[in-house]
Design an enzyme around this catalytic site. Sequence first.
Site, short mmCIF file in Angstrom:
data_model
loop_
_atom_site.label_atom_id
_atom_site.label_comp_id
_atom_site.label_asym_id
_atom_site.label_seq_id
_atom_site.Cartn_x
_atom_site.Cartn_y
_atom_site.Cartn_z
N CYS A 1 13.78 9.89 6.80
CA CYS A 1 13.74 9.52 8.15
C CYS A 1 15.00 9.46 8.69
O CYS A 1 15.15 9.79 10.12
CB CYS A 1 13.24 7.90 8.11
SG CYS A 1 14.04 7.15 6.77
N LYS B 1 0.98 -1.16 -0.09
CA LYS B 1 0.00 -0.11 0.15
C LYS B 1 0.80 1.24 0.12
O LYS B 1 1.45 1.60 0.99
CB LYS B 1 -0.93 0.10 1.37
CG LYS B 1 -2.26 0.44 1.15
CD LYS B 1 -2.25 2.17 0.68
CE LYS B 1 -1.84 2.94 1.91
NZ LYS B 1 -1.76 4.45 1.55
N GLY C 1 2.45 4.13 12.84
CA GLY C 1 3.05 2.83 13.46
C GLY C 1 2.19 2.33 14.59
O GLY C 1 1.95 1.15 14.78
N GLY D 1 6.94 5.06 8.46
CA GLY D 1 6.38 6.52 8.62
C GLY D 1 6.31 7.06 9.97
O GLY D 1 7.39 6.80 10.41
N SER D 2 5.29 7.78 10.12
CA SER D 2 5.26 8.25 11.45
C SER D 2 5.01 7.52 12.65
O SER D 2 4.16 6.35 12.69
CB SER D 2 4.05 9.36 11.56
OG SER D 2 2.80 8.88 11.40
N GLU E 1 10.27 15.28 15.02
CA GLU E 1 10.51 15.01 13.55
C GLU E 1 9.59 16.52 12.63
O GLU E 1 8.40 16.03 12.75
CB GLU E 1 10.18 13.81 12.93
CG GLU E 1 10.80 13.70 11.98
CD GLU E 1 10.55 12.22 11.39
OE1 GLU E 1 9.35 11.68 11.28
OE2 GLU E 1 11.50 11.47 10.85
P1 NAI Z 1 1.94 8.69 7.61
O1 NAI Z 1 2.72 7.77 8.61
O2 NAI Z 1 0.60 8.81 8.29
O3 NAI Z 1 1.91 7.96 6.40
C1 NAI Z 1 2.74 6.69 6.06
C2 NAI Z 1 2.14 5.77 5.27
O4 NAI Z 1 1.13 5.11 6.11
C3 NAI Z 1 1.23 6.06 4.08
O5 NAI Z 1 1.33 4.98 2.92
C4 NAI Z 1 -0.30 6.35 4.35
O6 NAI Z 1 -1.15 5.93 3.55
C5 NAI Z 1 -0.33 5.32 5.69
N1 NAI Z 1 -1.29 5.29 6.64
C6 NAI Z 1 -1.54 6.30 7.25
N2 NAI Z 1 -2.65 6.00 8.19
C7 NAI Z 1 -2.89 4.75 8.07
C8 NAI Z 1 -3.56 3.80 8.90
N3 NAI Z 1 -4.39 4.21 10.10
N4 NAI Z 1 -3.27 2.60 8.72
C9 NAI Z 1 -2.37 1.91 7.91
N5 NAI Z 1 -1.72 2.91 6.95
C10 NAI Z 1 -1.89 4.36 7.41
O7 NAI Z 1 2.79 9.99 7.50
P2 NAI Z 1 2.11 11.20 6.79
O8 NAI Z 1 0.87 11.76 7.63
O9 NAI Z 1 2.00 11.26 5.62
O10 NAI Z 1 3.25 12.25 7.60
C11 NAI Z 1 3.16 12.88 8.67
C12 NAI Z 1 4.60 13.03 9.36
O11 NAI Z 1 5.15 11.52 9.47
C13 NAI Z 1 5.84 13.66 8.67
O12 NAI Z 1 5.81 15.12 8.93
C14 NAI Z 1 7.09 12.98 9.25
O13 NAI Z 1 7.41 13.46 10.62
C15 NAI Z 1 6.46 11.44 9.46
N6 NAI Z 1 6.90 10.56 8.43
C16 NAI Z 1 8.06 9.83 8.39
C17 NAI Z 1 8.63 9.02 7.39
C18 NAI Z 1 9.91 8.32 7.57
O14 NAI Z 1 10.46 8.00 6.58
N7 NAI Z 1 10.19 7.79 8.82
C19 NAI Z 1 7.85 9.09 6.27
C20 NAI Z 1 6.43 9.65 6.10
C21 NAI Z 1 6.20 10.50 7.33
#
Ligand code: NAI
Length: 490
Positions: free
Chosen positions: A293, A184, A242, A237-238, A392
Amino acid sequence: MGTHLSRTVAEGRAFMQVIEGRPMDALSGERIDVVCPSDGRVFASIPASGAADVDRAMRAARAAFDGPWSRMPAFERGRCLTRLGLLVEKNAEELAALESRDTGKPIRQGKADVAAALRYYEFYGGAADKIHGDTIPFLEGYTALTLREPHGVVAGIIPWNYPLQILARVAGAALAMGNTLVVKPAEDASLTTIRIAELALEAGIPAGVFNVVTGYGGTAGAAVSAHPMVDYVTFTGSPATGTAIQQAAAINNRGVTMELGGKSPQIVFADADLDAALPVLVNAIIQNGGQTCSAGSRVLIEKPIYEKLAAALAERFAALTAGPHDADLDLGPLITLAQKQRVEAYVRAAEETGLPVLSRGRIDPGAPQSGFYYAPVLFGEVDPDSALAQEEVFGPVLSLFPFEDEAEAVRLANHTEYGLVAGVWTRDGARQHRVAKRVRAGQVYVNAYGAGGGVELPFGGFKKSGHGREKGFEALFDMSATKTIVFNHG
Ligand code: NAI
Ligand code: MG
């Protein structure tokens, strides 16, 4: 030429997800606009899938796992991955252009991501037949041995910052061990994931082994992580998402790998080679607009060189320019308007406490007003307990912290809930070892800082940065389970 392609690639295309080896729309017919961050303009669309689409993909992945894939000799699975790597190389220009237009990253970063993706498929293609179990000395009359077995269906939930690379590290390790996949990708950057799934078919990976379901996190993502047919979940991701994914996976008691970002420090001692350090310190926070990240978002500086290094960094920051992906400047736009507003809020809150901006880069005057640009910001003498120091930001914002001695440097380095990567800059060999051991981070670089790349190097976090390890040979252990077999032969 690359520049031109990244301006026109995929224009007007209605992308399909890949389920059971076939292009498929969402069952609901709903779609998500694909926006180019450089101009804020819609240029394509992807399916907005829901639970019923996810269920289809899961059934396909389950059937493919129970079919020939998990029983295929390891070297043949490896060959499939190697062929996928060659197809990535063959389609490098298109993939780089697609990634760059979809995420806004400068085209040279898109190319670097393609090169890293190729290395992952190459590395895991070669590794597939080189992982094996043990024989274990046991009781008289018994022989005991272990096998490394695939989990089954692996769900990969991928973020938008480095889709090509993060997909490749997940898919490379998962497929090498004989798992099948439901991926996904992020709603903000799904295009290269769809293309890679198409190329996987071309590489001879059987239909149903590599499925892609596109859609929003709260719907498609939530359905993926809670699905009873998922055997293992891997997520980058966040931390908040997580936690949600782990809670969903816990309903079925499934294993997870979590890579949840960082607040990674670079520690610069007074004896460091500053000429070598300076460009690396800047790049570690500017690369991909700071949406990395492993971004080096905190620089800790020993007091005798604080003023000098802060001034040198300020000079570099003032010369940085953000602009459209195809202009290939120091950084591109941020991924979305929401992400830009997130970064703005952190900077505004810090300024409101009276913290002065030491230096600010600029936005290219030719950049479209409708793009999501944010000029890099440098802050000095940041309060180690402030949000800016603890959270972050995921943007081009660097914070400096003076320190007195080695003990304080280590204390400050560890003074966040994260623990992903760290850099140590010093010529003192004994100190290199001491500090590298005392910093709680999954990767520590000495006189270097390895954001991105390094496919051979195990990667993952301590503390809130997550658990489990990706990349390198080590990822193959996360992507498999040990089975012990005991023979009683008298
Ligand atoms: P996010 O962690 O919500 O999104 C990452 C992935 O998770 C996307 O594919 C999204 O569709 C999916 N996702 C979102 N909610 C979900 C749920 N309830 N169940 C399953 N999958 C879900 O991150 P977002 O909102 O795009 O970014 C917010 C912050 O997260 C950023 O400002 C950053 O600090 C952090 N982040 C960190 C990343 C890293 O590489 N460690 C990558 C992306 C975001
Ligand atoms: Mg996009």
